[in-house]
Design an enzyme around this catalytic site. Structure first.
Site, mmCIF file in Angstrom:
data_model
loop_
_atom_site.group_PDB
_atom_site.id
_atom_site.type_symbol
_atom_site.label_atom_id
_atom_site.label_comp_id
_atom_site.label_asym_id
_atom_site.label_seq_id
_atom_site.Cartn_x
_atom_site.Cartn_y
_atom_site.Cartn_z
ATOM 1 N N SER A 69 0.795 -1.231 0.000
ATOM 2 C CA SER A 69 0.000 0.000 0.000
ATOM 3 C C SER A 69 0.825 1.277 0.000
ATOM 4 O O SER A 69 0.294 2.362 0.176
ATOM 5 C CB SER A 69 -0.938 -0.003 1.207
ATOM 6 O OG SER A 69 -0.224 -0.388 2.349
ATOM 7 N N THR A 171 -0.997 2.677 4.471
ATOM 8 C CA THR A 171 -0.385 4.002 4.313
ATOM 9 C C THR A 171 0.552 4.303 5.461
ATOM 10 O O THR A 171 0.210 4.052 6.616
ATOM 11 C CB THR A 171 -1.502 5.060 4.324
ATOM 12 O OG1 THR A 171 -2.319 4.862 3.191
ATOM 13 C CG2 THR A 171 -0.959 6.467 4.348
ATOM 14 N N THR A 189 1.424 6.971 0.210
ATOM 15 C CA THR A 189 0.554 5.820 -0.029
ATOM 16 C C THR A 189 0.386 5.543 -1.514
ATOM 17 O O THR A 189 0.582 6.433 -2.347
ATOM 18 C CB THR A 189 -0.843 6.097 0.572
ATOM 19 O OG1 THR A 189 -1.626 4.907 0.562
ATOM 20 C CG2 THR A 189 -1.589 7.169 -0.192
ATOM 21 N N ARG A 199 -8.481 8.438 -8.970
ATOM 22 C CA ARG A 199 -8.898 8.674 -7.581
ATOM 23 C C ARG A 199 -7.692 9.124 -6.733
ATOM 24 O O ARG A 199 -6.618 8.536 -6.788
ATOM 25 C CB ARG A 199 -9.505 7.397 -7.010
ATOM 26 C CG ARG A 199 -10.014 7.529 -5.570
ATOM 27 C CD ARG A 199 -8.983 7.093 -4.561
ATOM 28 N NE ARG A 199 -9.505 7.105 -3.195
ATOM 29 C CZ ARG A 199 -8.741 6.967 -2.118
ATOM 30 N NH1 ARG A 199 -7.442 6.787 -2.238
ATOM 31 N NH2 ARG A 199 -9.267 6.998 -0.918
ATOM 32 N N THR A 222 -4.798 7.550 8.607
ATOM 33 C CA THR A 222 -4.757 6.380 7.742
ATOM 34 C C THR A 222 -6.179 5.828 7.666
ATOM 35 O O THR A 222 -6.994 6.075 8.541
ATOM 36 C CB THR A 222 -3.766 5.320 8.267
ATOM 37 O OG1 THR A 222 -3.745 4.204 7.373
ATOM 38 C CG2 THR A 222 -4.116 4.844 9.658
ATOM 39 N N GLY A 223 -6.456 5.107 6.593
ATOM 40 C CA GLY A 223 -7.801 4.563 6.428
ATOM 41 C C GLY A 223 -8.474 5.116 5.191
ATOM 42 O O GLY A 223 -7.802 5.595 4.273
HETATM 43 C C1 SD4 Z 1 -6.261 6.636 0.958
HETATM 44 N N1 SD4 Z 1 -5.769 7.034 3.265
HETATM 45 O O1 SD4 Z 1 -5.775 6.697 -0.158
HETATM 46 C C2 SD4 Z 1 -5.342 6.319 2.098
HETATM 47 C C3 SD4 Z 1 -5.289 4.843 2.273
HETATM 48 C C4 SD4 Z 1 -4.909 4.406 3.635
HETATM 49 O O2 SD4 Z 1 -4.833 2.888 5.278
HETATM 50 O O3 SD4 Z 1 -4.475 5.148 4.470
HETATM 51 N N2 SD4 Z 1 -5.114 3.212 3.998
HETATM 52 O O4 SD4 Z 1 -7.448 6.784 1.196
#
Ligand code: SD4
Length: 308
Positions: A69, A171, A189, A199, A222-223
């Site tokens: 990721s 990330t 990320t 995106r 993160t997320g």
């Molecule tokens: C995103 N926040 O591209 C990032 C992905 C991520 O844990 O953090 N995943 O939305």
């Protein structure tokens, strides 16, 4: 206006050390924070700044082909292209980022160059790639064999459903306070696996994936980026710290803000924050979010608490 030394976290709270760590303080998301923090710590003890620490620390994670990721080995979008997002923010309030950038292994270093060598904050897509090449970055095929296979498998179902806590290794967001007491942060990320082409998530967006206020604190996220962007999460956390909350209280309020705005059954977000007084905070919607905290040269992998 309050000055940092007047801005006490809730006195006596377990997280209130009351003073900054003189050898520095470092936080990074997920277990790959062990690698980033070790490098960042090494640099800071040799006189590197918090900005050096977060950029070089996260760059190591970008180079790991096994991280699905971030950077090299990151999962591609649904068309099979790896597109990367990153940003940095320094103690002087300056910031830089790149998004939707292909073929460059170190978006976090390009983000630093955007910050330091241009009057802009964010470069996107082909423009970001061309800028990187003009600054001497080499092009690299970022799609590893593993990622290509995962994409071929995904195409069988082509189901588009962001997954919570992908392999506990996502990330990387990193924030640090250096020996001078200055703060900096970086976030990098490859975004959601098999995302729609074009995106862009929260990670390269100042205020969403990262925010630093040298007088008060720093936060990274993160997320699911869409939830972080809709609530301008990292800015919110730092603003709440500025208004007197501890980093923990601020992370919890920012998570609750998401939960009050949208359904969270299938949605994970984690916030990680510090203030200038040596306090740390972390909170997520669901369990499973962990982070690495480094103090006095010693790194600890900590399970963050969660709302649900
Ligand atoms: C995103 N926040 O591209 C990032 C992905 C991520 O844990 O953090 N995943 O939305």
């Amino acid at each position: 206006m309050l000055h940092a030394f007047e801005h006490a976290a809730t006195p006596g709270s377990p997280l209130d050390s009351g003073t900054r760590f003189k050898e520095g303080h470092m936080l990074a998301t997920w277990n790959h924070g062990l690698v980033s923090n070790a490098e960042g710590w090494r640099l800071m003890q040799q006189g590197g700044t918090a900005l050096d620490a977060v950029v070089e620390g996260t760059a190591l994670v970008e180079s790991d082909p096994n991280g699905a990721s971030v950077g090299l080995g990151g999962r591609p979008d649904r068309s099979g292209k790896v597109t990367l997002d990153a940003c940095v923010m320094g103690p002087d309030g300056n910031a830089g980022g790149v998004c939707f950038m292909e073929d460059i292994e170190h978006p976090v270093k390009v983000a630093r160059a955007v910050m330091e060598e241009t009057p802009h904050v964010l470069l996107a897509g082909e423009g970001a790639r061309e800028f990187a090449i003009s600054r001497g970055f080499k092009t690299t095929n970022l799609l590893t064999e593993d990622s290509r296979k995962a994409w071929e498998d995904w195409k069988q179902s082509a189901e588009y459903k962001p997954i919570i806590n992908v392999e506990n290794h996502d990330t990387i967001g990193m924030i640090a306070q250096d020996l001078e007491g200055n703060l900096a942060g970086a976030c990098t990320t490859s975004g959601l696996a098999f995302k729609l082409r074009g995106r862009v998530g929260d990670s390269p967006i100042i205020g969403a994936g990262l925010f630093v206020d040298n007088e008060f604190g720093a936060c990274t996220a993160t997320g699911l980026g869409e939830a972080v962007m809709r609530t301008v999460g990292s800015f919110l956390v730092v603003e709440l710290i500025r208004q007197g909350q501890t980093p923990q209280e601020a992370c919890e309020e920012a998570v609750r803000r998401i939960a009050s705005a949208m359904p969270t059954d299938d949605l994970q977000v984690g916030y990680l924050a510090m203030d200038t007084r040596g306090n740390a905070g972390a909170f997520a919607i669901h369990p499973g979010f962990n982070y690495v905290r480094t103090i006095a040269g010693s790194a600890t992998l900590v399970d963050g608490t969660a709302l649900r």
